[in-house]
Write an enzyme that holds these catalytic residues in place. Sequence first.
Site, PDB file in Angstrom:
ATOM      1  N   ASP A 242      40.127  13.624  58.320  1.00  0.00           N
ATOM      2  CA  ASP A 242      38.841  13.960  58.374  1.00  0.00           C
ATOM      3  C   ASP A 242      38.279  13.452  57.007  1.00  0.00           C
ATOM      4  OD1 ASP A 242      36.882  15.408  59.674  1.00  0.00           O
ATOM      5  OD2 ASP A 242      37.029  16.966  57.970  1.00  0.00           O
ATOM      6  N   GLU A 313      39.006   8.606  59.376  1.00  0.00           N
ATOM      7  CA  GLU A 313      37.667   8.804  59.691  1.00  0.00           C
ATOM      8  C   GLU A 313      36.825   8.661  58.641  1.00  0.00           C
ATOM      9  OE1 GLU A 313      34.531  12.257  61.307  1.00  0.00           O
ATOM     10  OE2 GLU A 313      35.960  12.552  59.381  1.00  0.00           O
TER      11      GLU A 313
END
Length: 625
Positions: A242, A313
């Site tokens: 993330d 990401e």
Amino acid sequence: MTPAPHHAPSSVPSSAAHTGQPAPLSTPPSEARNRPSNPWWVDAVIYQVYPRSFADGNGDGMGDLPGVIAQVPYLQRLGVDALWLSPFYVSPQHDAGYDVADYRNVDPRFGTLADADELISTAHDAGLRIIVDLVPNHTSWDHEWFVEALAAEPGSPARNRYVFRPGTGDNGELPPNDWSSIFGGPAWTRTENPDGTPGEWYLHLFDTSQPDLNWENPEVHAEFESILRFWLDRGVDGFRVDVAHGMIKAEGLPPYAGFANMVKDAGDLPEFIDRENFVPPTPYFDQDGVHEIYREWNRVLAEYDHEPCLVAEAWVAPVFRLFRYVRPGEMHQAFNFAFLVSGFDAQRVTDAIQESLDEAAVVGATNTWVLSNHDTVRHVSRFGLADPTSYPEGIAAEDEQPDHVLGRRRARAAAMVELGLPGSAYLYQGDELGLPDHTTLADEHREDPTFHRTRNTEAPETGRDGCRVPMPWRAEAPGYGFAVGAAEASATPADPWLPQPEEYRALAADQQVDVAGSTFELYRELLTIRGELDLGTGAFEWSRFHDPAQGIVSFTVTTGGGKHLGSGEPIPTQTVLVLANMGASPTAIPEEYTAAVFSDDDALVNQQLAPDSAAWFMKQSAPEA
């Protein structure tokens, strides 16, 4: 534990032959696949599971790991290769689990660590890999480190794990700098000393409950290497990272009055881009120091023999900056957001594909292709707007309402483009059912901190709840069968944590599995052919039909050729021509192909491909002696 290789069935399904042409194509045996020595993730189709909204195993209204376990046969039937699970760790859930309080345990809302082990084992037994989320930019304010930091003195080792700074102004009453939170409002919150007086400020690029870690501290590096090993030892096959472009901040935390929107851009870019001397415009994203972290992590993963992967990401621009994350020795994949945000537009899709292929070739990386995820308005809804290239932050009842019939037709066509491209493809749960966003969700049901932090500002955002609505499994069951164990339970299940729109009834899984023409069966057929013909490692070329000025996206992917590894016998060459009509007029289709799959029953009109449609045309060439 390493799963057995997962392959599609041994022949293209008979439903592929829609043209009255010869029978569907045969396929070389698995030992003759294009590049059998490739790691599994190079051409995998990976299915994102958002645990709180996928399936509820205990009837409490919240999805959980037992619910995922119960639906593994569904995912195996669909034909994907791996599951990526959004966070299921211990968390106060201020940001749907992206505020982690304990990286080594499962939140009781989602089950237990034993459930996680069972899910990994069950998936592996079904031939599916497991990727888990990792959130390294920040922790929860409930994490034991941050609790300790708040109780410690300024300058202490405990505070040095995070980004604490004294305030500015006469009495430290102003933040250390002018940075803004991605979720709205300031990126700094002031603490209170034990005696009740105002204290230092801490940095949180996201919600107040998500304090940023200090990645200049070696203790933080050591902790996350330990976390990686904890889950690798339990058998996970990779990590989706993330905010992979975060963690490192520019030296001195320089002023930045801009607002970085992760989903759309990475700040203001100059007209001329100097690739060699490019300086990221945002001082807290895409700093060069993040790459050393991923080189460290790559070395950890290399200690394991089951080919685990790192997936970034990273919302960065220009595209060449994204591919720096997948240079040799760093991460293995990075989400291709240029493709995601290109919308349903032939020229934009063409540009995204070509630029992605070019930049991947520079660093020798594979590509990824994705249309939706848990942070974006679902593409069925985006493609149903008057401008199918628009990218709203969310859709509320007072906004333009999408035409979901049109959006679903376009989404099916876009899936044929996505799944036809070489590389790895990511599906967001419900893509295979053609699910839209809940575009009329009442404000009182919204939980996204983006909505709550911006609702009284000059730039309010609807937030991401609309794409996170629980899955519909059975049309006539309470909550559309979200409580997958309800049939065996005596108690009535609780309502799903977010209400589902009425249109989900007709889209429920039991209305689509084994139903000819359904979106689920289209996806299953495409995944079968993709696996059969090994499209993920095929050779890409724009076709003679490609004409983005007229709304046509078309390319060929060629596989096969060479000789069988065992017998030495020649292998037939397989070619798939992907043709997508994103324009306003019907377009010609090829005549020399032997089988075809169309995006829907109305795609072929008078032997032409209708607008908002797509097709795969396939042929097999005799092997050379």
